[in-house]
Scaffold this motif. Sequence first.
Motif, short mmCIF file in Angstrom:
data_model
loop_
_atom_site.label_atom_id
_atom_site.label_comp_id
_atom_site.label_asym_id
_atom_site.label_seq_id
_atom_site.Cartn_x
_atom_site.Cartn_y
_atom_site.Cartn_z
N MET A 164 6.01 9.66 -3.63
CA MET A 164 5.91 8.50 -2.73
C MET A 164 5.47 8.92 -1.33
O MET A 164 4.77 8.16 -0.66
N ILE A 165 5.86 10.10 -0.90
CA ILE A 165 5.38 10.59 0.40
C ILE A 165 3.85 10.64 0.37
O ILE A 165 3.18 10.13 1.28
N PHE A 166 3.29 11.23 -0.67
CA PHE A 166 1.84 11.33 -0.79
C PHE A 166 1.20 9.95 -0.93
O PHE A 166 0.15 9.69 -0.35
N THR A 167 1.83 9.06 -1.68
CA THR A 167 1.29 7.71 -1.86
C THR A 167 1.20 6.99 -0.52
O THR A 167 0.18 6.39 -0.20
N VAL A 168 2.28 7.05 0.27
CA VAL A 168 2.28 6.37 1.57
C VAL A 168 1.21 6.96 2.49
O VAL A 168 0.46 6.22 3.14
N ILE A 169 1.13 8.28 2.55
CA ILE A 169 0.13 8.92 3.40
C ILE A 169 -1.27 8.49 2.98
O ILE A 169 -2.09 8.07 3.81
N LEU A 170 -1.57 8.58 1.70
CA LEU A 170 -2.92 8.26 1.22
C LEU A 170 -3.26 6.78 1.36
O LEU A 170 -4.39 6.44 1.72
N LYS A 171 -2.31 5.91 1.11
CA LYS A 171 -2.57 4.47 1.28
C LYS A 171 -2.82 4.14 2.75
O LYS A 171 -3.66 3.29 3.06
N THR A 172 -2.10 4.80 3.64
CA THR A 172 -2.31 4.58 5.07
C THR A 172 -3.70 5.06 5.49
O THR A 172 -4.44 4.35 6.17
N VAL A 173 -4.07 6.26 5.06
CA VAL A 173 -5.40 6.79 5.38
C VAL A 173 -6.48 5.89 4.77
O VAL A 173 -7.48 5.59 5.43
N ASP A 174 -6.26 5.43 3.56
CA ASP A 174 -7.22 4.55 2.91
C ASP A 174 -7.37 3.23 3.69
O ASP A 174 -8.48 2.76 3.92
N HIS A 175 -6.25 2.67 4.11
CA HIS A 175 -6.27 1.40 4.86
C HIS A 175 -7.02 1.53 6.19
O HIS A 175 -7.74 0.63 6.60
N TYR A 176 -6.83 2.66 6.85
CA TYR A 176 -7.46 2.91 8.16
C TYR A 176 -8.56 3.96 8.05
O TYR A 176 -8.80 4.72 8.98
#
Length: 185
Positions: free
Chosen positions: A78-90
């Motif tokens: 989930m740490i990786f998921t949150v980081i990657l979704k944030t980078v993807d969003h921005y």
Amino acid sequence: MEYHKSVMKIALSGSLRELMTRNLFEKITIKKICDETGVIRATFYNYFDDKYDCLNWIVYHDLIEGTKEYVQKGDFGMIFTVILKTVDHYRSFYKAAYQVTGQNAFEDMIRDNMTIMLLDYLGRFRRPDYLSKYDNRTLAAYYAEALAFHIRTFAGSTKYSVDDMKQMMLDLMSNSFSDFVTKQK
């Protein structure tokens, strides 16, 4: 008061984030950030030392604050998921931010913040009996390099989905180099 401080930091950093999608970082001034936010210049300095401090706060807020819950639970996926979704969003912001190089390089900010997160994680979940000659700071710095590589790769390419990159990160961080090569006699 703390709530107002957070709101203003979010507003100022949001303006910097938005400006960076349209302008080179070097061309962005504190005045432009303040004009975009609708505040006077002195307000900026109540919250940040300079625009690099503001940029680093974005990284911390996006990638460290956003993962604290999962660090506390020990949920690396989930740490990786949150980081990657944030980078993807921005993504447009992150692509632009990676152009900030030199003394206050964006990649250094990513690496430093990943080190903070990993030190917290290791402090909570480190096996005391495994390779104890390497301290947590050494391990955090080593793996922060890997995470910085993955974040930069993901931000700069649409080749990988969030799930694909997350799986790559989990696979590579949970195996050693020697797992990939044949044993030599």
